[in-house]
Scaffold this motif. Structure first.
Motif, PDB file in Angstrom:
ATOM      1  N   VAL A 149      14.619  54.881  35.726  1.00  0.00           N
ATOM      2  CA  VAL A 149      16.184  54.410  35.312  1.00  0.00           C
ATOM      3  C   VAL A 149      17.397  54.770  36.193  1.00  0.00           C
ATOM      4  O   VAL A 149      17.930  53.678  36.716  1.00  0.00           O
ATOM      5  N   ALA A 150      17.317  55.645  37.197  1.00  0.00           N
ATOM      6  CA  ALA A 150      18.268  55.515  38.288  1.00  0.00           C
ATOM      7  C   ALA A 150      18.420  54.023  39.385  1.00  0.00           C
ATOM      8  O   ALA A 150      18.798  54.022  39.580  1.00  0.00           O
ATOM      9  N   VAL A 151      16.694  53.685  39.881  1.00  0.00           N
ATOM     10  CA  VAL A 151      16.865  52.266  40.229  1.00  0.00           C
ATOM     11  C   VAL A 151      17.746  51.411  39.747  1.00  0.00           C
ATOM     12  O   VAL A 151      18.338  50.651  39.986  1.00  0.00           O
ATOM     13  N   VAL A 152      17.381  51.563  37.777  1.00  0.00           N
ATOM     14  CA  VAL A 152      18.115  49.928  37.342  1.00  0.00           C
ATOM     15  C   VAL A 152      19.423  50.283  37.469  1.00  0.00           C
ATOM     16  O   VAL A 152      19.963  48.764  37.462  1.00  0.00           O
ATOM     17  N   LEU A 153      19.934  51.552  37.316  1.00  0.00           N
ATOM     18  CA  LEU A 153      21.452  51.839  36.878  1.00  0.00           C
ATOM     19  C   LEU A 153      21.987  51.523  38.289  1.00  0.00           C
ATOM     20  O   LEU A 153      22.952  50.277  38.338  1.00  0.00           O
ATOM     21  N   ALA A 154      21.720  51.962  39.544  1.00  0.00           N
ATOM     22  CA  ALA A 154      22.137  51.785  40.677  1.00  0.00           C
ATOM     23  C   ALA A 154      22.379  50.183  41.154  1.00  0.00           C
ATOM     24  O   ALA A 154      22.738  49.314  41.826  1.00  0.00           O
ATOM     25  N   HIS A 155      20.701  49.210  40.728  1.00  0.00           N
ATOM     26  CA  HIS A 155      20.294  48.091  41.315  1.00  0.00           C
ATOM     27  C   HIS A 155      22.503  46.975  40.002  1.00  0.00           C
ATOM     28  O   HIS A 155      22.239  46.180  40.833  1.00  0.00           O
ATOM     29  N   GLY A 156      21.805  47.727  39.100  1.00  0.00           N
ATOM     30  CA  GLY A 156      23.194  46.933  38.126  1.00  0.00           C
ATOM     31  C   GLY A 156      24.812  46.571  38.597  1.00  0.00           C
ATOM     32  O   GLY A 156      25.342  46.471  38.859  1.00  0.00           O
ATOM     33  N   LEU A 157      25.003  48.361  38.778  1.00  0.00           N
ATOM     34  CA  LEU A 157      26.033  48.767  39.688  1.00  0.00           C
ATOM     35  C   LEU A 157      26.442  48.041  40.766  1.00  0.00           C
ATOM     36  O   LEU A 157      27.837  47.352  41.012  1.00  0.00           O
ATOM     37  N   PHE A 158      25.779  48.220  41.539  1.00  0.00           N
ATOM     38  CA  PHE A 158      25.721  47.347  43.004  1.00  0.00           C
ATOM     39  C   PHE A 158      25.879  45.803  42.782  1.00  0.00           C
ATOM     40  O   PHE A 158      26.893  45.007  43.488  1.00  0.00           O
ATOM     41  N   ALA A 159      25.150  45.353  41.778  1.00  0.00           N
ATOM     42  CA  ALA A 159      25.245  44.214  41.700  1.00  0.00           C
ATOM     43  C   ALA A 159      26.524  43.551  41.271  1.00  0.00           C
ATOM     44  O   ALA A 159      26.886  42.907  41.465  1.00  0.00           O
ATOM     45  N   VAL A 160      26.945  44.361  40.412  1.00  0.00           N
ATOM     46  CA  VAL A 160      28.255  44.144  39.256  1.00  0.00           C
ATOM     47  C   VAL A 160      29.037  44.086  40.859  1.00  0.00           C
ATOM     48  O   VAL A 160      30.239  43.413  40.762  1.00  0.00           O
ATOM     49  N   ALA A 161      28.799  44.946  41.752  1.00  0.00           N
ATOM     50  CA  ALA A 161      30.169  45.683  42.892  1.00  0.00           C
ATOM     51  C   ALA A 161      30.053  43.906  43.807  1.00  0.00           C
ATOM     52  O   ALA A 161      31.247  43.972  44.121  1.00  0.00           O
ATOM     53  N   THR A 162      28.853  43.940  44.199  1.00  0.00           N
ATOM     54  CA  THR A 162      28.747  42.324  44.942  1.00  0.00           C
ATOM     55  C   THR A 162      29.490  41.549  44.603  1.00  0.00           C
ATOM     56  O   THR A 162      29.769  41.106  44.737  1.00  0.00           O
ATOM     57  N   LEU A 163      28.861  41.116  42.907  1.00  0.00           N
ATOM     58  CA  LEU A 163      30.007  40.314  42.576  1.00  0.00           C
ATOM     59  C   LEU A 163      31.565  40.267  42.244  1.00  0.00           C
ATOM     60  O   LEU A 163      32.376  39.134  43.009  1.00  0.00           O
ATOM     61  N   VAL A 164      32.297  40.780  41.431  1.00  0.00           N
ATOM     62  CA  VAL A 164      33.501  41.415  42.111  1.00  0.00           C
ATOM     63  C   VAL A 164      33.846  41.376  43.995  1.00  0.00           C
ATOM     64  O   VAL A 164      34.901  40.435  44.386  1.00  0.00           O
ATOM     65  N   LEU A 165      33.260  41.594  44.654  1.00  0.00           N
ATOM     66  CA  LEU A 165      33.600  41.931  46.261  1.00  0.00           C
ATOM     67  C   LEU A 165      33.253  40.116  46.583  1.00  0.00           C
ATOM     68  O   LEU A 165      34.003  39.399  47.460  1.00  0.00           O
ATOM     69  N   VAL A 166      32.514  39.480  46.171  1.00  0.00           N
ATOM     70  CA  VAL A 166      31.907  38.282  46.931  1.00  0.00           C
ATOM     71  C   VAL A 166      33.239  37.404  46.203  1.00  0.00           C
ATOM     72  O   VAL A 166      33.460  36.532  47.090  1.00  0.00           O
ATOM     73  N   LEU A 167      33.439  37.991  44.691  1.00  0.00           N
ATOM     74  CA  LEU A 167      34.966  36.833  44.407  1.00  0.00           C
ATOM     75  C   LEU A 167      35.483  36.920  44.809  1.00  0.00           C
ATOM     76  O   LEU A 167      36.515  35.981  45.138  1.00  0.00           O
ATOM     77  N   LEU A 168      36.495  38.574  45.490  1.00  0.00           N
ATOM     78  CA  LEU A 168      38.314  38.562  46.040  1.00  0.00           C
ATOM     79  C   LEU A 168      37.775  37.983  47.341  1.00  0.00           C
ATOM     80  O   LEU A 168      38.821  37.613  47.821  1.00  0.00           O
TER      81      LEU A 168
END
Length: 151
Positions: free
Chosen positions: A124-143
């Motif tokens: 679960v920790a890997v799934v959650l971390a993967h998702g959270l880092f993915a959202v952060a990546t998407l936001v940072l790339v957009l910005l």
């Protein structure tokens, strides 16, 4: 901000590689035939391929500083995110142990690893971390593509 996006993308990729390796090692591809795995192989590998291509484009953007490459990376991340949400939605019931009743019988008949879907082995920790880092990546790339935060 582009380097921060690169770092979050690489961390996200590491988690994704771990889950992909686990899924393959635990028989995820074989389970497609029996219906045990709830993650369709085309979705899994499509998610991986688009994310990897996007990461390569992002690395080229960081080196070349061409805004079109930032937007291309962002455009590639959108279907990656969609496929990720599809897999998350299909993983949650497996994690909770509510796999379909037909899967155990099919898995036993085909000789796959019991009736346990391969994706149930994702921490679960890997799934959650993967998702959270993915959202952060998407936001940072957009910005970054919008020119906010500089190169």
């Amino acid at each position: 901000m582009d380097i921060a996006a690169l770092i979050t993308w690489v961390v996200t990729a590491l988690g994704g590689f771990y889950m992909l390796g686990t899924w393959i090692q635990r028989g995820g591809i074989r389970q497609q035939q029996s219906g045990t795995s709830r993650l369709p192989a085309p979705v899994v590998f499509g998610h991986f391929a688009l994310a990897a291509i996007g990461l390569v484009v992002w690395i080229i953007y960081v080196v070349a500083d061409k805004n079109a490459l930032a937007w291309t990376s962002f455009g590639l991340l959108l279907p990656v995110a969609l496929l990720g949400f599809v897999m998350l939605a299909r993983w949650i019931p497996v994690h909770r142990g509510r796999a379909t009743a037909a899967a155990p019988a099919a898995a036993t008949a085909s000789g796959t690893e019991g009736a346990v879907p391969a994706e149930r082995h994702f921490p679960v920790a890997v799934v959650l971390a993967h998702g959270l880092f993915a959202v952060a990546t998407l936001v940072l790339v957009l910005l970054t593509a919008l020119g906010i935060g500089g190169h």
